[in-house]
Design an enzyme around this catalytic site. Structure first.
Site, PDB file in Angstrom:
ATOM      1  CE1 TYR A  98      -4.075   1.947   0.368  1.00  0.00           C
ATOM      2  CE2 TYR A  98      -2.551   3.439   1.483  1.00  0.00           C
ATOM      3  CZ  TYR A  98      -3.768   3.215   0.859  1.00  0.00           C
ATOM      4  OH  TYR A  98      -4.663   4.234   0.712  1.00  0.00           O
ATOM      5  CG  PHE A 150      -7.054  18.039 -24.299  1.00  0.00           C
ATOM      6  CD1 PHE A 150      -7.182  17.564 -25.595  1.00  0.00           C
ATOM      7  CD2 PHE A 150      -7.333  17.183 -23.249  1.00  0.00           C
ATOM      8  CE1 PHE A 150      -7.566  16.249 -25.836  1.00  0.00           C
ATOM      9  CE2 PHE A 150      -7.720  15.872 -23.479  1.00  0.00           C
ATOM     10  CZ  PHE A 150      -7.839  15.404 -24.782  1.00  0.00           C
ATOM     11  CB  THR A 151     -11.969  17.729 -23.991  1.00  0.00           C
ATOM     12  OG1 THR A 151     -11.058  16.633 -23.944  1.00  0.00           O
ATOM     13  CG2 THR A 151     -12.350  17.992 -25.443  1.00  0.00           C
ATOM     14  CG  ASP A 241      -0.841  17.833 -21.395  1.00  0.00           C
ATOM     15  OD1 ASP A 241      -0.166  16.779 -21.443  1.00  0.00           O
ATOM     16  OD2 ASP A 241      -2.077  17.848 -21.521  1.00  0.00           O
ATOM     17  CE  LYS A 284      -3.711  10.477 -24.350  1.00  0.00           C
ATOM     18  NZ  LYS A 284      -4.518  10.468 -23.129  1.00  0.00           N
ATOM     19  NE  ARG A 408     -11.626  15.191 -30.158  1.00  0.00           N
ATOM     20  CZ  ARG A 408     -11.554  15.084 -28.827  1.00  0.00           C
ATOM     21  NH1 ARG A 408     -10.399  15.037 -28.201  1.00  0.00           N
ATOM     22  NH2 ARG A 408     -12.647  15.033 -28.103  1.00  0.00           N
ATOM     23  CG  PHE A 475     -16.305  14.618 -26.471  1.00  0.00           C
ATOM     24  CD1 PHE A 475     -16.153  15.807 -25.784  1.00  0.00           C
ATOM     25  CD2 PHE A 475     -15.495  13.559 -26.146  1.00  0.00           C
ATOM     26  CE1 PHE A 475     -15.193  15.936 -24.794  1.00  0.00           C
ATOM     27  CE2 PHE A 475     -14.524  13.670 -25.159  1.00  0.00           C
ATOM     28  CZ  PHE A 475     -14.382  14.870 -24.476  1.00  0.00           C
TER      29      PHE A 475
HETATM   30  C1  P70 Z   1      -7.034  11.238 -26.388  1.00  0.00           C
HETATM   31  C2  P70 Z   1      -6.936  11.086 -24.894  1.00  0.00           C
HETATM   32  C3  P70 Z   1      -6.099  12.580 -23.207  1.00  0.00           C
HETATM   33  C4  P70 Z   1      -5.314  13.729 -22.792  1.00  0.00           C
HETATM   34  C5  P70 Z   1      -4.557  14.468 -23.729  1.00  0.00           C
HETATM   35  C6  P70 Z   1      -3.814  15.576 -23.303  1.00  0.00           C
HETATM   36  C7  P70 Z   1      -3.006  16.379 -24.263  1.00  0.00           C
HETATM   37  C8  P70 Z   1      -4.562  15.248 -21.104  1.00  0.00           C
HETATM   38  C9  P70 Z   1      -5.322  14.143 -21.469  1.00  0.00           C
HETATM   39  C10 P70 Z   1      -6.140  13.444 -20.421  1.00  0.00           C
HETATM   40  C11 P70 Z   1      -8.202  10.617 -24.236  1.00  0.00           C
HETATM   41  C12 P70 Z   1      -9.338  11.559 -24.458  1.00  0.00           C
HETATM   42  C13 P70 Z   1      -9.642  12.514 -23.504  1.00  0.00           C
HETATM   43  C14 P70 Z   1     -10.680  13.402 -23.742  1.00  0.00           C
HETATM   44  C15 P70 Z   1     -11.359  13.337 -24.930  1.00  0.00           C
HETATM   45  C16 P70 Z   1     -11.102  12.365 -25.838  1.00  0.00           C
HETATM   46  C17 P70 Z   1     -10.094  11.467 -25.608  1.00  0.00           C
HETATM   47  N1  P70 Z   1      -6.390  12.311 -24.393  1.00  0.00           N
HETATM   48  N2  P70 Z   1      -3.851  15.921 -22.014  1.00  0.00           N
HETATM   49  O1  P70 Z   1      -7.622  10.342 -27.002  1.00  0.00           O
HETATM   50  O2  P70 Z   1      -5.543  12.244 -20.110  1.00  0.00           O
HETATM   51  O3  P70 Z   1      -7.202  10.509 -20.844  1.00  0.00           O
HETATM   52  O4  P70 Z   1      -5.269   9.941 -19.352  1.00  0.00           O
HETATM   53  O5  P70 Z   1      -7.169  11.265 -18.487  1.00  0.00           O
HETATM   54  O6  P70 Z   1      -4.515  14.121 -25.021  1.00  0.00           O
HETATM   55  O7  P70 Z   1      -6.507  12.190 -26.962  1.00  0.00           O
HETATM   56  P1  P70 Z   1      -6.356  10.908 -19.681  1.00  0.00           P
END
Ligand code: P70
Length: 485
Positions: A98, A150-151, A241, A284, A408, A475
């Site tokens: 743990y 970013f979303t 990031d 990634k 997107r 989305f």
């Molecule tokens: C994608 C994934 C995640 C992501 C990222 C960057 C530049 C942070 C994160 C978050 C998954 C995804 C996320 C939201 C919408 C669609 C797809 N990207 N910063 O497919 O990381 O997913 O590990 O929480 O690209 O691009 P995590």
């Protein structure tokens, strides 16, 4: 072909064009992946009638398809990568204590060595780290400038009471601009937010490398250096990031003067040295299926984040990951920064991009690091943005070939929290995301031909109507119906 020819006679058919290798097609020697395959996973393609039913059941949203109904899965490069034999061996050395797992210390050492930050807080994936940094640093009324939204990043900033402001260069919003570093921050836009006391409302600048929503576009070393200098003048912190920084480093090596002789690892470390800390989705670059972390040099953020992590993720020495997952990330960091790996990685994405652009299919140029982005506006100029052209294109691609891509565009952009209206982004794209070390060149050929087939059938395609819209990150779960003629 006659029996005689089958027996081995040299057949030269003057009418048939000579087959050429991938390298020859571009006037260079071919590259190949720096690995061979030890384990395979079968693929299955369901028929057109089955895909019709599957798509309808999924509300025309590729996130809602069952993976068993997908042939080639280009939804994302996130968590879909193939691990190496070394990573799998590392999984067997998981220390599932743990507290104080040895794998955490391996991870911490890998982050310190390759990214250069002093402190590391593990999280289950990227958005866990985004949550921690947003809660730790953002106050209601704050402004967080960044190089395109970013979303998940923006949502966490908004949930903490902040507002994201886009300060990326204008070229990033133009799918046809050939600027070599379309991810760069526009220094004038950034400084305009800092002047007249504005800097007091900026807890940090949020820089991403590469920029996902812009098409996987890189940031130059010169730009991060200049942003750092500007931040220093106004006393503002700079956080990064680093989710796809290894890919960004490859573009710096290729395009920026003075970096051709430097390794991906050296460029990565130098890039980070201009920032105060970083968060990552290890799913990634790091070639794993789950994991992430937040790292920083300042002690105050470390203290806050390592306290918050125990509330939301898990103890500060595992943060939501199993010990074995942390080991796989530690090994994956090293593999990610290997030049031969990155040449093959970007080479594969570029191969698909070159096919599509040679055929004059509308894609975002230059081709970025992790994906090919189809320009849905130019596929379907007759479909209004309010009828979701990119969502429509992703659905059509699945119908044609069983290939899964991701919208997107306006669906991803969501609604403005103040006005409640759709945000209409300039980029209305479909992302064909290439997982690392998973698909072959033959798969890329199949994908290219499918995109061409969908383009050739573009007339007569109508858009979609949204019939269900969830409150957050719509989305992922929104449902649609076709607009009938
Ligand atoms: C994608 C994934 C995640 C992501 C990222 C960057 C530049 C942070 C994160 C978050 C998954 C995804 C996320 C939201 C919408 C669609 C797809 N990207 N910063 O497919 O990381 O997913 O590990 O929480 O690209 O691009 P995590």
């Amino acid at each position: 072909m006659s029996a005689e020819q089958l027996d081995g006679a040299q057949v030269v058919d003057e009418a048939r064009p000579m087959h050429r290798t991938m390298g020859q097609q571009s006037g260079r020697r071919s590259w190949a992946e720096p690995w061979k395959i030890k384990m395979v996973e079968p693929l299955r393609m369901i028929d057109r009638a089955g895909r019709d039913v599957a798509l309808r059941d999924a509300g025309y949203n590729t996130f809602l398809l069952r993976s068993d109904d997908v042939y080639i899965d280009l939804l994302t490069d996130s968590g879909t990568n193939a691990m190496s034999d070394r990573q799998w061996a590392g999984m067997m050395l998981g220390d599932e204590a743990y507290a104080g797992s040895r794998n955490f210390y391996h991870l911490e050492a890998a982050v310190r060595k390759h990214y250069g930050y002093r402190h590391v807080v593990p999280t289950h994936q990227g958005r866990g780290a985004e949550h921690l940094i947003s809660q730790a640093l953002i106050k209601p009324g704050d402004i967080i400038p960044g190089n395109m939204y970013f979303t998940t990043t923006r949502l966490h900033q908004e949930l903490a009471g902040g507002a994201f402001v886009d300060v990326i260069i204008d070229e990033a919003h133009d799918p046809a601009s050939l600027h070599p570093f379309k991810g760069n921050i526009d220094l004038a836009k950034l400084e305009a937010l800092f002047v007249d006391g504005g800097a007091a409302k900026v807890p940090y600048v949020c820089l991403a490398a590469t920029v996902n929503m812009a098409g996987g576009q890189p940031v130059s070393m010169a730009n991060v250096r200049d942003v750092r200098a500007l931040c220093n003048r106004y006393g503002v912190r700079l956080y990064l990031d680093v989710t796809r920084l290894a890919e960004n480093a490859w573009f710096i090596q290729e395009r920026e003067e003075g970096y051709a002789g430097k390794s991906i690892a050296e460029i990565t470390l130098e890039f980070c040295s201009h920032t105060d800390g970083a968060w990552v989705s290890s799913k990634k670059d790091h070639l794993v299926n789950i994991g992430g972390w937040l790292a920083m040099n300042h002690d105050d953020l470390f203290q806050k984040a390592s306290n918050l992590v125990v509330v939301y993720e898990g103890l500060h020495t595992y943060g939501g990951m199993a010990g074995r997952d942390m080991e796989a990330v530690a090994i994956g960091i090293e593999e990610a920064l290997d030049d031969a790996h990155m040449n093959a990685r970007i080479g594969q994405v570029r191969y698909l991009g070159e096919l599509l652009s040679d055929w004059h299919l509308p894609i975002v140029l230059p081709v970025g690091g992790h994906a090919i982005f189809l320009d849905a506006r130019r596929f379907y100029p007759h479909v209004a943005q309010s009828c979701f052209p990119a969502q429509t294109l992703a659905a059509q691609l699945y119908l044609d070939s069983g290939i899964r891509a991701m919208e997107r565009g306006v669906v991803s952009a969501g609604r403005d929290p103040q006005t409640g209206d759709h945000r209409y982004p300039k980029l209305e794209l479909v992302r064909l995301t290439i997982p690392r070390r998973v698909y072959t060149q033959a798969h890329m050929d199949v994908v290219a031909e499918a995109v061409k087939a969908v383009y050739d059938q573009r007339e007569g395609v109508r858009g979609l109507r949204m019939v269900y819209e969830p409150e957050y990150l719509r989305f992922f779960q929104a449902r649609f119906e076709p607009i009938e003629g």
